[in-house]
Each structure stands twice: as structure tokens, then as C-alpha cells.
Design a protein around this motif. Structure first.
Motif, PDB file in Angstrom:
ATOM      1  N   LEU A  39       3.128  -6.017  -0.380  1.00 16.08           N
ATOM      2  CA  LEU A  39       3.048  -4.873   0.531  1.00 16.08           C
ATOM      3  C   LEU A  39       1.929  -3.919   0.120  1.00 16.08           C
ATOM      4  O   LEU A  39       1.198  -3.405   0.974  1.00 16.08           O
ATOM      5  CB  LEU A  39       4.381  -4.134   0.571  1.00 16.08           C
ATOM      6  CG  LEU A  39       5.502  -4.816   1.354  1.00 16.08           C
ATOM      7  CD1 LEU A  39       6.793  -4.038   1.217  1.00 16.08           C
ATOM      8  CD2 LEU A  39       5.120  -4.958   2.804  1.00 16.08           C
ATOM      9  N   MET A  40       1.764  -3.681  -1.166  1.00 12.19           N
ATOM     10  CA  MET A  40       0.706  -2.792  -1.639  1.00 12.19           C
ATOM     11  C   MET A  40      -0.667  -3.383  -1.344  1.00 12.19           C
ATOM     12  O   MET A  40      -1.595  -2.661  -0.980  1.00 12.19           O
ATOM     13  CB  MET A  40       0.861  -2.519  -3.136  1.00 12.19           C
ATOM     14  CG  MET A  40       2.079  -1.672  -3.470  1.00 12.19           C
ATOM     15  SD  MET A  40       2.123  -0.103  -2.594  1.00 12.19           S
ATOM     16  CE  MET A  40       0.737   0.714  -3.302  1.00 12.19           C
ATOM     17  N   GLU A  41      -0.811  -4.703  -1.490  1.00 14.01           N
ATOM     18  CA  GLU A  41      -2.080  -5.344  -1.166  1.00 14.01           C
ATOM     19  C   GLU A  41      -2.371  -5.232   0.324  1.00 14.01           C
ATOM     20  O   GLU A  41      -3.517  -4.992   0.726  1.00 14.01           O
ATOM     21  CB  GLU A  41      -2.064  -6.806  -1.596  1.00 14.01           C
ATOM     22  CG  GLU A  41      -2.110  -6.990  -3.097  1.00 14.01           C
ATOM     23  CD  GLU A  41      -1.996  -8.448  -3.502  1.00 14.01           C
ATOM     24  OE1 GLU A  41      -2.066  -9.322  -2.621  1.00 14.01           O
ATOM     25  OE2 GLU A  41      -1.860  -8.711  -4.704  1.00 14.01           O
ATOM     26  N   ALA A  42      -1.343  -5.378   1.159  1.00 15.86           N
ATOM     27  CA  ALA A  42      -1.527  -5.274   2.605  1.00 15.86           C
ATOM     28  C   ALA A  42      -1.910  -3.841   2.995  1.00 15.86           C
ATOM     29  O   ALA A  42      -2.788  -3.638   3.838  1.00 15.86           O
ATOM     30  CB  ALA A  42      -0.257  -5.711   3.328  1.00 15.86           C
ATOM     31  N   ILE A  43      -1.286  -2.862   2.370  1.00 14.31           N
ATOM     32  CA  ILE A  43      -1.610  -1.467   2.664  1.00 14.31           C
ATOM     33  C   ILE A  43      -3.036  -1.149   2.219  1.00 14.31           C
ATOM     34  O   ILE A  43      -3.787  -0.467   2.932  1.00 14.31           O
ATOM     35  CB  ILE A  43      -0.587  -0.529   1.992  1.00 14.31           C
ATOM     36  CG1 ILE A  43       0.774  -0.677   2.682  1.00 14.31           C
ATOM     37  CG2 ILE A  43      -1.060   0.917   2.021  1.00 14.31           C
ATOM     38  CD1 ILE A  43       1.898   0.018   1.963  1.00 14.31           C
ATOM     39  N   ALA A  44      -3.430  -1.663   1.064  1.00  6.70           N
ATOM     40  CA  ALA A  44      -4.804  -1.441   0.590  1.00  6.70           C
ATOM     41  C   ALA A  44      -5.817  -2.092   1.524  1.00  6.70           C
ATOM     42  O   ALA A  44      -6.873  -1.515   1.818  1.00  6.70           O
ATOM     43  CB  ALA A  44      -4.962  -1.992  -0.831  1.00  6.70           C
ATOM     44  N   LEU A  45      -5.492  -3.277   2.012  1.00  6.40           N
ATOM     45  CA  LEU A  45      -6.383  -3.958   2.954  1.00  6.40           C
ATOM     46  C   LEU A  45      -6.493  -3.173   4.256  1.00  6.40           C
ATOM     47  O   LEU A  45      -7.588  -2.992   4.796  1.00  6.40           O
ATOM     48  CB  LEU A  45      -5.871  -5.376   3.227  1.00  6.40           C
ATOM     49  CG  LEU A  45      -6.703  -6.198   4.196  1.00  6.40           C
ATOM     50  CD1 LEU A  45      -8.083  -6.460   3.620  1.00  6.40           C
ATOM     51  CD2 LEU A  45      -6.005  -7.505   4.503  1.00  6.40           C
ATOM     52  N   LEU A  46      -5.363  -2.668   4.756  1.00  6.21           N
ATOM     53  CA  LEU A  46      -5.390  -1.869   5.981  1.00  6.21           C
ATOM     54  C   LEU A  46      -6.151  -0.564   5.774  1.00  6.21           C
ATOM     55  O   LEU A  46      -6.871  -0.108   6.664  1.00  6.21           O
ATOM     56  CB  LEU A  46      -3.974  -1.584   6.452  1.00  6.21           C
ATOM     57  CG  LEU A  46      -3.244  -2.748   7.119  1.00  6.21           C
ATOM     58  CD1 LEU A  46      -1.807  -2.360   7.411  1.00  6.21           C
ATOM     59  CD2 LEU A  46      -3.946  -3.171   8.381  1.00  6.21           C
ATOM     60  N   ALA A  47      -5.981   0.042   4.601  1.00  3.70           N
ATOM     61  CA  ALA A  47      -6.669   1.300   4.320  1.00  3.70           C
ATOM     62  C   ALA A  47      -8.178   1.107   4.281  1.00  3.70           C
ATOM     63  O   ALA A  47      -8.933   2.047   4.519  1.00  3.70           O
ATOM     64  CB  ALA A  47      -6.185   1.878   2.991  1.00  3.70           C
ATOM     65  N   THR A  48      -8.620  -0.103   4.006  1.00  2.00           N
ATOM     66  CA  THR A  48     -10.046  -0.398   4.008  1.00  2.00           C
ATOM     67  C   THR A  48     -10.512  -0.877   5.377  1.00  2.00           C
ATOM     68  O   THR A  48     -11.560  -0.460   5.865  1.00  2.00           O
ATOM     69  CB  THR A  48     -10.359  -1.482   2.961  1.00  2.00           C
ATOM     70  OG1 THR A  48      -9.877  -1.028   1.699  1.00  2.00           O
ATOM     71  CG2 THR A  48     -11.843  -1.751   2.881  1.00  2.00           C
ATOM     72  N   ALA A  49      -9.726  -1.741   6.008  1.00  3.78           N
ATOM     73  CA  ALA A  49     -10.160  -2.384   7.246  1.00  3.78           C
ATOM     74  C   ALA A  49     -10.121  -1.444   8.449  1.00  3.78           C
ATOM     75  O   ALA A  49     -11.020  -1.484   9.294  1.00  3.78           O
ATOM     76  CB  ALA A  49      -9.288  -3.611   7.514  1.00  3.78           C
TER      77      ALA A  49
END
Length: 97
Positions: A39-49
Motif C-alpha cells: 500500500l505504501m508503494e502504491a501511494i508513493a507511486l500515485l503521489a508521483t504519477a
């Protein structure tokens, strides 16, 4: 064919190429996507994308608008620019109750 230590399955599967097929282990109770590190990786990806996509969309819209203004006739551009304050006032009036 002799049974070996690797044959731990309770079902007898037919041999494939001389080896027994071992069934897959049961699925975990918590799905892969719900683990905190995923979940943290997905949130980090969304925060960048998401911001990057917004910047790209803004740049594309700017290019399209500039191309439309450059291709338009001068009188059309003047009429649109003169109508912008009225449009802004109409939108502001509509938002206020």
C-alpha cells in the motif's frame, strides 16, 4: 517409481515427465495488495504519477490553446479576449448563492 521426501502432496497426481506435480500452497488470508508495504508503494507511486500527469495535461492544454489562437483570425481572437471578463463575472456570479 519410488516415493521420495519431496512427494508431500495428499493427492496423487499423474507424473509429468517423470516428476509428480505438487499443488500450490493455499493463498494467504491477507491478499497481496492489502499488505502495508504494498500500500505504501502504491501511494508513493500515485503521489508521483498524479502530479506528473497533471503537469503533462496542463502543458498539452497550453499547446492546444496556443495553436488555436495562432491559427484563428485576428478578429476572432480579439472578440474572445474581450469576452473573457464577462465570462469570468458570469462564472463568479453563478458560484455565489
Amino acid at each position: 517409481m519410488q516415493p521420495t521426501e519431496l512427494m508431500v502432496c495428499t493427492q496423487h497426481a499423474p507424473p509429468i515427465g517423470g516428476a509428480f506435480v505438487v499443488p500450490a500452497p493455499p493463498l494467504p488470508l491477507v491478499p497481496h495488495a492489502l499488505k502495508p508495504e504494498i500500500l505504501m508503494e502504491a501511494i508513493a507511486l500515485l503521489a508521483t504519477a498524479v502530479p506528473l500527469a497533471l503537469v503533462v495535461a496542463l502543458l498539452c492544454a497550453t499547446v492546444v490553446c496556443l495553436a488555436a489562437i495562432c491559427r484563428a483570425h485576428r478578429t476572432d481572437v480579439v472578440a474572445v479576449v474581450q469576452a473573457l471578463p464577462d465570462l469570468a463575472l458570469a462564472l463568479l456570479r453563478r458560484r455565489r448563492p
